[in-house]
Design a protein around this motif. Structure first.
Motif, mmCIF file in Angstrom:
data_model
loop_
_atom_site.group_PDB
_atom_site.id
_atom_site.type_symbol
_atom_site.label_atom_id
_atom_site.label_comp_id
_atom_site.label_asym_id
_atom_site.label_seq_id
_atom_site.Cartn_x
_atom_site.Cartn_y
_atom_site.Cartn_z
ATOM 1 N N TYR A 1 1.012 -1.158 -0.044
ATOM 2 C CA TYR A 1 0.038 -0.066 -0.072
ATOM 3 C C TYR A 1 0.691 1.185 -0.193
ATOM 4 N N CYS A 2 0.573 2.205 -0.974
ATOM 5 C CA CYS A 2 1.474 3.430 -1.071
ATOM 6 C C CYS A 2 0.225 4.439 -0.757
ATOM 7 N N GLU A 3 0.394 5.386 0.281
ATOM 8 C CA GLU A 3 -0.468 6.483 0.450
ATOM 9 C C GLU A 3 -0.483 7.311 -0.690
ATOM 10 N N PRO A 4 -1.918 7.646 -1.190
ATOM 11 C CA PRO A 4 -1.988 8.521 -2.701
ATOM 12 C C PRO A 4 -1.396 9.934 -2.292
ATOM 13 N N SER A 5 -1.023 10.237 -3.443
ATOM 14 C CA SER A 5 -0.655 11.485 -3.466
ATOM 15 C C SER A 5 -0.667 12.502 -4.807
ATOM 16 N N PRO A 6 -1.203 13.229 -4.768
ATOM 17 C CA PRO A 6 -1.654 14.142 -6.115
ATOM 18 C C PRO A 6 -0.415 14.748 -6.776
ATOM 19 N N LYS B 1 11.961 26.982 -13.486
ATOM 20 C CA LYS B 1 12.403 25.723 -14.096
ATOM 21 C C LYS B 1 13.349 25.033 -13.171
ATOM 22 N N LYS B 2 13.347 25.377 -12.117
ATOM 23 C CA LYS B 2 14.188 24.464 -10.918
ATOM 24 C C LYS B 2 13.312 23.584 -10.345
ATOM 25 N N GLU B 3 13.462 22.170 -10.336
ATOM 26 C CA GLU B 3 12.672 20.990 -9.729
ATOM 27 C C GLU B 3 12.857 21.099 -8.131
ATOM 28 N N ILE B 4 11.773 20.991 -7.668
ATOM 29 C CA ILE B 4 11.733 21.100 -6.147
ATOM 30 C C ILE B 4 11.482 19.682 -5.779
ATOM 31 N N LYS B 5 12.306 19.036 -4.714
ATOM 32 C CA LYS B 5 12.151 17.533 -4.447
ATOM 33 C C LYS B 5 10.939 17.505 -3.772
ATOM 34 N N VAL B 6 10.198 16.202 -4.162
ATOM 35 C CA VAL B 6 8.814 15.986 -3.868
ATOM 36 C C VAL B 6 9.090 15.114 -2.553
ATOM 37 N N PRO B 7 8.247 15.187 -1.721
ATOM 38 C CA PRO B 7 8.258 14.246 -0.493
ATOM 39 C C PRO B 7 8.120 12.770 -1.051
ATOM 40 N N LYS B 8 8.864 12.053 -0.340
ATOM 41 C CA LYS B 8 8.634 10.615 -0.599
ATOM 42 C C LYS B 8 7.411 9.859 -0.593
ATOM 43 N N ILE B 9 6.559 8.937 -0.999
ATOM 44 C CA ILE B 9 5.380 8.603 -0.892
ATOM 45 C C ILE B 9 5.645 7.478 0.306
ATOM 46 N N ALA B 10 5.051 7.324 1.358
ATOM 47 C CA ALA B 10 4.967 6.332 2.185
ATOM 48 C C ALA B 10 4.255 4.943 1.794
ATOM 49 N N CYS B 11 5.319 3.727 1.485
ATOM 50 C CA CYS B 11 4.618 2.694 1.200
ATOM 51 C C CYS B 11 4.799 1.560 2.334
ATOM 52 N N LYS B 12 4.215 0.646 2.278
ATOM 53 C CA LYS B 12 4.400 -0.469 3.438
ATOM 54 C C LYS B 12 3.506 -1.646 2.769
ATOM 55 N N GLN B 13 4.172 -2.903 3.073
ATOM 56 C CA GLN B 13 3.540 -4.132 2.713
ATOM 57 C C GLN B 13 2.631 -4.378 3.635
ATOM 58 N N VAL B 14 1.276 -4.335 3.133
ATOM 59 C CA VAL B 14 0.068 -4.678 4.157
ATOM 60 C C VAL B 14 -0.505 -6.203 3.988
ATOM 61 N N ILE B 15 -0.121 -6.682 3.242
ATOM 62 C CA ILE B 15 -0.727 -8.017 2.554
ATOM 63 C C ILE B 15 0.408 -8.848 1.960
ATOM 64 N N SER B 16 0.284 -10.257 2.142
ATOM 65 C CA SER B 16 1.425 -10.829 1.511
ATOM 66 C C SER B 16 1.204 -10.833 -0.124
ATOM 67 N N LYS B 17 2.211 -10.949 -0.751
ATOM 68 C CA LYS B 17 2.146 -10.991 -2.384
ATOM 69 C C LYS B 17 1.300 -11.960 -2.885
ATOM 70 N N ASP B 18 1.352 -13.373 -1.991
ATOM 71 C CA ASP B 18 0.628 -14.341 -2.331
ATOM 72 C C ASP B 18 -0.774 -14.134 -2.417
ATOM 73 N N THR B 19 -1.359 -13.476 -1.346
ATOM 74 C CA THR B 19 -2.606 -13.054 -1.199
ATOM 75 C C THR B 19 -2.839 -11.988 -2.069
#
Length: 180
Positions: A96-101, A110-128
């Motif tokens: 699960y990755c928290e949605p971000s617009p 035209k300077k790029e500002i660093k975007v905060p990293k999206i919080a992601c976490k394994q919440v259910i198993s890959k098999d599930t």
């Protein structure tokens, strides 16, 4: 627990219940009575806990009310963004990755500002997650409730339909590996 010990009247919009169904058929045909029995067997509190891990909340941001109808039929109020995020978790092998617009930010010069990293976490198993995706692919084929609405041979996809009482609302949430 979570309402499973209280009387609850549940029915189907169409005459599809009243018999045994496989896990796959119950999902594809969107049988409410079948889902109610499954929820009782799995434990509606477990279902609600998993929904929360996958980012599903009430539309006001609070936790989904802990009732069996919310666990089984999704009768609580939520947002399309929460549903899309939850199904994106399945597409992302249970992460699960928290949605971000925000995709990117640039200054007027035209300077790029660093975007905060999206919080992601394994919440259910890959098999599930992969097993759920396999089952949800049937919604778009095999006589499922969304059969014929997508060229499943051209692009693999999965999803789930849902309606409210008397079809006042009809919902579909679907996903591919890249988009929910």
């Amino acid at each position: 627990e979570c309402g499973s010990n209280e009387p609850w009247k549940v029915g189907n919009d169409y005459a599809i219940g009243g018999r045994q169904m496989t896990l796959a058929e119950g999902i594809w045909k969107s049988s409410n009575t079948w889902a109610a029995q499954l929820s009782i067997e799995v434990g509606p509190c477990n279902v609600l806990d998993t929904m929360k891990k996958m980012g599903v909340h009430q539309a006001d941001g609070k936790d989904i009310e802990r009732t069996i109808s919310n666990a089984t039929l999704g009768s609580g109020t939520t947002t399309p963004l929460d549903l899309a995020s939850a199904f994106a978790t399945l597409a992302a092998d249970g992460k699960y990755c928290e949605p971000s617009p925000i995709v990117s930010i640039t200054t007027p010069d035209k300077k790029e500002i660093k975007v905060p990293k999206i919080a992601c976490k394994q919440v259910i198993s890959k098999d599930t997650a992969n097993a759920a995706t396999f089952l949800l692919k049937g919604t778009l084929r095999n006589g499922g409730t969304a059969d014929g609405n997508w060229d499943v041979n051209a692009r693999p996809a999965a999803g789930k339909t849902g309606t409210t009482e008397k079809h006042n609302q009809a919902w579909f949430v679907g996903y591919t590996r890249q988009l929910s």
